[in-house]
Scaffold this motif. Structure first.
Motif, PDB file in Angstrom:
ATOM      1  N   ARG A  60       0.817  -1.215   0.000  1.00 41.49           N
ATOM      2  CA  ARG A  60       0.000   0.000   0.000  1.00 41.49           C
ATOM      3  C   ARG A  60       0.849   1.264   0.000  1.00 41.49           C
ATOM      4  NH1 ARG A  60      -5.489  -0.376   1.063  1.00 41.49           N
ATOM      5  NH2 ARG A  60      -5.442   1.801   0.457  1.00 41.49           N
ATOM      6  N   ASP A  61       2.113   1.164   0.423  1.00 44.84           N
ATOM      7  CA  ASP A  61       2.976   2.346   0.421  1.00 44.84           C
ATOM      8  C   ASP A  61       3.358   2.764  -0.996  1.00 44.84           C
ATOM      9  OD1 ASP A  61       4.482  -0.162   0.520  1.00 44.84           O
ATOM     10  OD2 ASP A  61       6.272   1.119   0.446  1.00 44.84           O
ATOM     11  N   LEU A  62       3.190   1.859  -1.962  1.00 46.28           N
ATOM     12  CA  LEU A  62       3.551   2.166  -3.345  1.00 46.28           C
ATOM     13  C   LEU A  62       2.405   2.794  -4.132  1.00 46.28           C
ATOM     14  CD1 LEU A  62       5.555  -1.035  -4.402  1.00 46.28           C
ATOM     15  CD2 LEU A  62       6.487   1.206  -3.769  1.00 46.28           C
ATOM     16  N   PHE A  63       1.188   2.629  -3.661  1.00 42.68           N
ATOM     17  CA  PHE A  63       0.020   2.981  -4.464  1.00 42.68           C
ATOM     18  C   PHE A  63      -0.853   4.021  -3.766  1.00 42.68           C
ATOM     19  CE2 PHE A  63       1.263  -1.277  -5.735  1.00 42.68           C
ATOM     20  CZ  PHE A  63       1.276  -1.158  -7.120  1.00 42.68           C
ATOM     21  N   PRO A  64      -1.563   4.836  -4.564  1.00 37.07           N
ATOM     22  CA  PRO A  64      -2.512   5.782  -3.968  1.00 37.07           C
ATOM     23  C   PRO A  64      -3.697   5.058  -3.351  1.00 37.07           C
ATOM     24  CG  PRO A  64      -2.740   5.755  -6.358  1.00 37.07           C
ATOM     25  CD  PRO A  64      -1.532   4.920  -6.030  1.00 37.07           C
ATOM     26  N   GLY A  65      -4.414   5.724  -2.485  1.00 35.87           N
ATOM     27  CA  GLY A  65      -5.583   5.141  -1.843  1.00 35.87           C
ATOM     28  C   GLY A  65      -6.806   5.184  -2.748  1.00 35.87           C
ATOM     29  N   LEU A  66      -7.955   4.903  -2.162  1.00 35.54           N
ATOM     30  CA  LEU A  66      -9.197   4.796  -2.926  1.00 35.54           C
ATOM     31  C   LEU A  66      -9.531   6.095  -3.653  1.00 35.54           C
ATOM     32  CD1 LEU A  66     -11.811   3.361  -3.742  1.00 35.54           C
ATOM     33  CD2 LEU A  66     -12.791   4.051  -1.536  1.00 35.54           C
ATOM     34  N   LYS A  67      -9.453   7.231  -2.975  1.00 37.72           N
ATOM     35  CA  LYS A  67      -9.883   8.497  -3.570  1.00 37.72           C
ATOM     36  C   LYS A  67      -9.065   8.832  -4.814  1.00 37.72           C
ATOM     37  CE  LYS A  67     -10.759  13.354  -2.430  1.00 37.72           C
ATOM     38  NZ  LYS A  67     -10.706  14.392  -1.342  1.00 37.72           N
ATOM     39  N   LYS A  68      -7.744   8.701  -4.722  1.00 38.45           N
ATOM     40  CA  LYS A  68      -6.890   9.051  -5.863  1.00 38.45           C
ATOM     41  C   LYS A  68      -6.999   8.018  -6.986  1.00 38.45           C
ATOM     42  CE  LYS A  68      -3.463  11.896  -3.468  1.00 38.45           C
ATOM     43  NZ  LYS A  68      -2.021  12.065  -3.133  1.00 38.45           N
ATOM     44  N   THR A  69      -7.157   6.752  -6.630  1.00 38.22           N
ATOM     45  CA  THR A  69      -7.303   5.729  -7.671  1.00 38.22           C
ATOM     46  C   THR A  69      -8.610   5.913  -8.426  1.00 38.22           C
ATOM     47  OG1 THR A  69      -6.017   4.188  -6.322  1.00 38.22           O
ATOM     48  CG2 THR A  69      -7.262   3.252  -8.153  1.00 38.22           C
ATOM     49  N   LEU A  70      -9.685   6.224  -7.711  1.00 39.07           N
ATOM     50  CA  LEU A  70     -10.963   6.500  -8.371  1.00 39.07           C
ATOM     51  C   LEU A  70     -10.860   7.723  -9.282  1.00 39.07           C
ATOM     52  CD1 LEU A  70     -13.616   5.877  -5.558  1.00 39.07           C
ATOM     53  CD2 LEU A  70     -13.404   4.633  -7.715  1.00 39.07           C
ATOM     54  N   ALA A  71     -10.145   8.750  -8.835  1.00 38.43           N
ATOM     55  CA  ALA A  71      -9.981   9.951  -9.662  1.00 38.43           C
ATOM     56  C   ALA A  71      -9.245   9.608 -10.960  1.00 38.43           C
ATOM     57  CB  ALA A  71      -9.227  11.022  -8.878  1.00 38.43           C
ATOM     58  N   TYR A  72      -8.197   8.800 -10.862  1.00 35.05           N
ATOM     59  CA  TYR A  72      -7.466   8.357 -12.057  1.00 35.05           C
ATOM     60  C   TYR A  72      -8.372   7.535 -12.968  1.00 35.05           C
ATOM     61  CZ  TYR A  72      -4.119   5.451 -14.706  1.00 35.05           C
ATOM     62  OH  TYR A  72      -3.432   4.780 -15.691  1.00 35.05           O
TER      63      TYR A  72
END
Length: 445
Positions: free
Chosen positions: A92-104
């Motif tokens: 999880r330290d490598l990847f954005p969380g739910l909010k940023k992933t949904l935005a992408y």
């Protein structure tokens, strides 16, 4: 021609919108803690699945067709399945969380919809857009597997309402279907027609070719829980003579802990139960046996005095295509499948009886050859003669040789992917997928 292109755009936009909706539902119906799933070798974490699918549009549509740079170049190697190890996708330290992933995800889908609306739709454009959408639908299916594997709630729209118990058990619709000897057509059009707008196909389905088969007898129904239960209760897992060398090795592996029954079964309260996502229910005897490995299917056949079909036999029994006749993509013809013909789209979840869905019968009377469960065949996954690598060079090539062919799609497969020529490749030990099987009679003599 302009009217046809307009219809294709409308259909493509509808497919894209449905794909976006289903993916979002599968992600947003989980809370943050659930999204942080523990490592499992058979599935990917949900947020990585979403980001990877969005990245695929960027690579194979925006970059390939338009030369556009990616949304966030610093994330490219992390979303690319060939640049990040499977286990690292859980960091999880490598990847954005739910909010940023949904935005992408939403940014990519809005860009994709706008591109379809304003850009001339050549056959190549249509093919590449469809490819990206269908790739996303593969990940919708694997998001459903993930929920089952880690014990989350059923996917939105799934229903386990079962019909009243049937008096029919297993393959009780009658005798085997008899498929006569003859020459049959297998597969979809070849490389020269790879951008055909009506016959989209992945590279492993091509090119279309003729095969000659001897007469064979194949069960009209899938093997049911009731039938497989008889194998289990007869001590089938404890009889080494029923298991091939590979099957015996699978039985001995630590990860399977010497299985005595299918992975999601248990004996409790004097009955067999099956785990369906986050709940245990009494085993439905008439439903198809599900989540069995190739080795389990093979051992059952040995016990029952039967065999698995080859993939060519399976496709002929499902479609019955011959040279000079209208080519059928589905057992019933060329109309897209619906809920009357097949269990798909993660709704029924393979809980209906094997005798259900008569509207989906094949020309030879075989039932549920589309949907319900991916059906193991005895065939290794190899390219057809004349195979050409598609736009995505790793779609099939990495699986050639050591995977087994399964056919027909399953209950978690999207309707847009299911067709009688579609070949899926799984390692023979896989039992986290919605896999089942039907059997053939042994040749006489």
């Amino acid at each position: 021609m302009m009217e046809a292109k307009h219809m294709q755009k409308a259909e493509l936009l509808a497919e894209l919108a449905l794909t976006r909706k289903r993916t979002r539902e599968l992600i947003t119906s989980l809370d943050e803690q659930q999204l942080d799933v523990p490592y499992h070798p058979g599935v990917n974490p949900p947020l990585w699945e979403m980001g990877h699918a969005a990245f695929f549009y960027e690579v194979f549509v925006f970059s390939l067709l338009d030369g556009d740079a990616s949304f966030d170049p610093s994330m490219d190697d992390l979303w690319d399945s060939f640049h990040i190890d499977h286990q690292d996708r859980w960091r999880r330290d490598l990847f954005p969380g739910l909010k940023k992933t949904l935005a992408y995800f939403d940014h990519v889908y809005a860009k994709m919809a706008g591109r379809i609306e304003r850009t001339p739709l050549t056959d190549r454009e249509l093919y590449l857009c469809r490819y990206a959408i269908y790739h996303q639908n593969m990940h919708i299916e694997s998001l459903v597997w993930c929920r089952q594997t880690v014990g989350f709630a059923p996917p939105p729209g799934a229903s386990f309402e079962r019909p009243a118990p049937s008096e029919l058990r297993g393959s009780s619709l009658g005798d085997d279907a008899i498929v006569p000897a003859g020459d049959w057509l297998i597969g979809m059009p070849g490389d020269s027609e790879q951008y055909a707008t009506e016959d989209f196909a992945f590279d492993a389905e091509k090119p279309r070719h003729a095969v000659s088969l001897d007469e064979f007898a194949i069960s009209r129904c899938l093997v049911s829980n009731h039938e497989f239960m008889a194998f289990v209760e007869d001590g089938g897992y404890q009889k080494p003579e029923l298991w091939s060398f590979g099957g015996q090795k699978w039985l001995r592996t630590d990860i399977n802990m010497a299985p005595q029954h299918p992975v999601y079964w248990r004996w409790q309260d004097n009955q067999w139960q099956e785990k369906l996502f986050d709940q245990w229910q009494s085993l439905s005897p008439d439903a198809p046996v599900t989540h069995v490995s190739y080795w389990e299917a093979e051992a059952y056949c040995c016990w029952a005095g039967r065999r698995l079909p080859t993939e060519q036999e399976w496709e002929v029994a499902a479609l019955g295509n011959r040279k000079g006749e209208t080519f059928q993509r589905y057992p019933w013809g060329n109309e897209l499948p619906d809920a009357v013909q097949a269990d798909m789209n993660a709704t029924g979840m393979a809980q209906n009886p094997v005798s259900d869905y008569p509207a989906g019968d094949s020309p030879f009377g075989c039932r549920q050859m589309i949907g319900s469960v991916w059906e193991w065949t005895s065939s290794q996954f190899f390219p057809y003669d004349g195979f050409c690598i598609d736009m995505y060079p790793f779609m099939s090539t990495l699986q050639f040789g050591d995977h087994k062919v399964s056919r027909g799609g399953g209950c978690a497969t999207s309707f847009s992917l299911i067709r009688g020529t579609y070949r899926q490749a799984y390692l023979p030990q896989r039992n986290d997928v919605y896999t089942g099987f039907r059997t053939c009679a042994l040749p006489e003599g």
